[in-house]
Write an enzyme that holds these catalytic residues in place. Sequence first.
Site, PDB file in Angstrom:
ATOM      1  CE  LYS A 189      -8.340 -45.346  -8.057  1.00 61.75           C
ATOM      2  NZ  LYS A 189      -9.789 -45.107  -8.038  1.00 61.75           N
ATOM      3  CD  GLU A 221      -5.170 -34.021   4.106  1.00 63.91           C
ATOM      4  OE1 GLU A 221      -5.748 -34.084   4.908  1.00 63.91           O
ATOM      5  OE2 GLU A 221      -4.120 -33.347   3.823  1.00 63.91           O
ATOM      6  CB  CYS A 276     -12.791 -35.976   5.645  1.00 69.47           C
ATOM      7  SG  CYS A 276     -12.439 -34.092   4.951  1.00 69.47           S
ATOM      8  CD  GLU A 279     -15.240 -40.187   8.014  1.00 71.06           C
ATOM      9  OE1 GLU A 279     -14.645 -41.407   7.590  1.00 71.06           O
ATOM     10  OE2 GLU A 279     -14.873 -39.261   7.797  1.00 71.06           O
TER      11      GLU A 279
HETATM   12  P1  NAD Z   1     -12.043 -44.767  -0.085  1.00 71.17           P
HETATM   13  O1  NAD Z   1     -10.846 -44.880   1.021  1.00 71.17           O
HETATM   14  O2  NAD Z   1     -12.914 -45.944  -0.069  1.00 71.17           O
HETATM   15  O3  NAD Z   1     -11.728 -44.615  -1.528  1.00 71.17           O
HETATM   16  C1  NAD Z   1     -10.732 -43.367  -1.697  1.00 71.17           C
HETATM   17  C2  NAD Z   1      -9.845 -43.749  -3.135  1.00 71.17           C
HETATM   18  O4  NAD Z   1      -9.059 -44.961  -2.929  1.00 71.17           O
HETATM   19  C3  NAD Z   1     -10.715 -43.917  -4.416  1.00 71.17           C
HETATM   20  O5  NAD Z   1     -10.153 -43.376  -5.328  1.00 71.17           O
HETATM   21  C4  NAD Z   1     -10.498 -45.424  -4.571  1.00 71.17           C
HETATM   22  O6  NAD Z   1     -11.092 -46.099  -5.586  1.00 71.17           O
HETATM   23  C5  NAD Z   1      -9.308 -45.630  -4.101  1.00 71.17           C
HETATM   24  N1  NAD Z   1      -8.892 -46.957  -3.343  1.00 71.17           N
HETATM   25  C6  NAD Z   1      -9.591 -48.041  -2.828  1.00 71.17           C
HETATM   26  N2  NAD Z   1      -8.965 -48.969  -2.327  1.00 71.17           N
HETATM   27  C7  NAD Z   1      -7.822 -48.824  -3.022  1.00 71.17           C
HETATM   28  C8  NAD Z   1      -6.402 -49.727  -3.019  1.00 71.17           C
HETATM   29  N3  NAD Z   1      -6.355 -50.672  -2.351  1.00 71.17           N
HETATM   30  N4  NAD Z   1      -5.459 -49.036  -3.496  1.00 71.17           N
HETATM   31  C9  NAD Z   1      -5.389 -48.074  -4.016  1.00 71.17           C
HETATM   32  N5  NAD Z   1      -6.621 -47.028  -4.195  1.00 71.17           N
HETATM   33  C10 NAD Z   1      -7.645 -47.529  -3.587  1.00 71.17           C
HETATM   34  O7  NAD Z   1     -12.929 -43.406   0.359  1.00 71.17           O
HETATM   35  P2  NAD Z   1     -14.287 -42.756  -0.160  1.00 71.17           P
HETATM   36  O8  NAD Z   1     -15.578 -43.780   0.143  1.00 71.17           O
HETATM   37  O9  NAD Z   1     -14.303 -42.679  -1.732  1.00 71.17           O
HETATM   38  O10 NAD Z   1     -14.284 -41.589   0.684  1.00 71.17           O
HETATM   39  C11 NAD Z   1     -14.669 -41.337   1.845  1.00 71.17           C
HETATM   40  C12 NAD Z   1     -13.733 -41.251   3.009  1.00 71.17           C
HETATM   41  O11 NAD Z   1     -12.735 -40.168   2.556  1.00 71.17           O
HETATM   42  C13 NAD Z   1     -14.258 -40.797   4.242  1.00 71.17           C
HETATM   43  O12 NAD Z   1     -13.613 -41.512   5.179  1.00 71.17           O
HETATM   44  C14 NAD Z   1     -13.581 -39.478   4.447  1.00 71.17           C
HETATM   45  O13 NAD Z   1     -13.403 -38.904   5.822  1.00 71.17           O
HETATM   46  C15 NAD Z   1     -12.449 -39.361   3.442  1.00 71.17           C
HETATM   47  N6  NAD Z   1     -11.904 -38.020   2.987  1.00 71.17           N
HETATM   48  C16 NAD Z   1     -10.737 -37.469   3.639  1.00 71.17           C
HETATM   49  C17 NAD Z   1     -10.487 -36.186   3.318  1.00 71.17           C
HETATM   50  C18 NAD Z   1      -9.598 -35.339   4.073  1.00 71.17           C
HETATM   51  O14 NAD Z   1      -8.953 -34.497   3.496  1.00 71.17           O
HETATM   52  N7  NAD Z   1      -8.880 -35.960   5.013  1.00 71.17           N
HETATM   53  C19 NAD Z   1     -11.517 -35.493   2.451  1.00 71.17           C
HETATM   54  C20 NAD Z   1     -12.521 -36.171   2.016  1.00 71.17           C
HETATM   55  C21 NAD Z   1     -12.726 -37.463   2.286  1.00 71.17           C
END
Ligand code: NAD
Length: 484
Positions: free
Chosen positions: A178, A253, A287, A386
Amino acid sequence: MGYDGPTELYIDGEWTSATDGQTIETADPATEEPYATVASATAEDVDRAVDAADAAAARDGAWRSLDPSERAAHLHAMADAIDDLSDEIVLVESHDNGKTPFEAGLDVDMVVDTFRYYAGWADKLTGQTVPVPGDRLDYVQQEPLGVTAHIAPWNYPFQLAGRSLAPALACGNTAVLKPSSQTPLSALYYAEAAERAGIPDGVVNVVPGTGSEAGDAIVGHPGVDHVAFTGSTDVGKGIMSRAAENVTGVTMELGGKGPNVIFPDADLDDAAAGAHYGIFMNAGQMCWAGSRLLVHEDVHDAVVERVVERAEATTLGSGIDDDGRMGPLISESHLEDVEAYVQAGLDEGATLATGGSRPDDRGDGYFLEPTVLTDVTNDMTVAREEIFGPVLSVISFADYEEAIEIANDSPYGLMAGVWTTDLETAHGAAADLDYGMVSVNEYPVTFPQTPFGGFKQSGIGREQGTEALAEYTQAKNVNVNLEG
Ligand code: NAD
């Protein structure tokens, strides 16, 4: 040019609309123009996807029953198919996410390399024999988990989906992917590539949708055996609770607040280039961004001068501008959040060395100038949270001990950078930093062969490297009594 790629869900080898016909509208962050309309999965669609993945993951299923060398061949074919689709994926990712074609190209190349790397592992997953008391043969074999879910964020939509998909498939699992509802398009190219590669039906299922509906249905599904989540720490915590209802395993992650530490003996030109790349690549939406620049007080002004010069020379450009070096942020609301962080920094006593505004000459699009804040202390909001945007917070330190103390004083622990020409400082800092990844004299960097993941609230488990093989398999111990 309008979008003419795939727009439907991909379940059990079929392209299909959502059961109730609902869709997601996407816009190009560089122009704010509508870009695509994509099916948005319901809980019922998730059921269909998990059922298909479950059938292919069964002992006699289309994927698990394959000889490992055949799985390897399929994954090599998948890498070839992604490579063939590369130009298309780069264009789509640039429009959907706003990143420059250069950045999108790096992402696609990384995915191709990742699939090839794990294709190599598919027929090399051995177990071990264990010396136990008595006349017995005792051995451990690694078995697939079953159905793995892959929930990806919007900042590296294609690359991060592939990062967990490749090892999960190599280990004999099947997948439900997803992507983020903000960037749903490039994930559909995994379906396209799977079709071209002749991957059996049900092995790769792609269900764009919202987190609250499709995401929640996936994580709470009793048929899902593992959730590989990449996203924010707050959402990750919620997913861990939800997954706990079925005792479903997770790889997390999450976020970061990377310290990029410049010691006084460093090559300052190289360090400034690394500091710039480490925060302004992907418009800082990373991230692993080196969002805190820790600089020794003796070289502070010289480094700031170099970093500001580079920031001011950065060309802002849309995904399709040839000369674009930094793209827009993902959305208006995210841009407003980042602007609010800059203001919080100024209110708490930081100095604006450059940037901080929307550029005058860009017209539409969610652009922010590359921004450098100096006089930051580690207790300020801009040093603790962040920001996820092109905002660098410069913090001065007096000696090695203070640098390590500031660097480690964070709830996060993803990646840290060290700049020095002294071996003792380099290896000493690598040992002293509480981070899952430490990079010396370049930032940031990772490879399919090396583990990616964080300490503390940056996550649990590791993607990439041989470490990911452990994430996507489970050990089975077999004891055979050989007496009489
Ligand atoms: P997010 O947490 O808002 O969303 C990530 C994913 O989770 C999306 O596909 C979203 O639709 C889904 N999601 C949201 N709520 C959910 C729920 N209740 N149940 C299941 N799925 C759900 O993150 P974002 O804004 O898309 O991305 C940015 C964040 O990702 C930043 O905090 C960044 O640091 C982190 N990130 C981490 C890494 C890593 O490898 N550590 C890499 C890239 C981004």
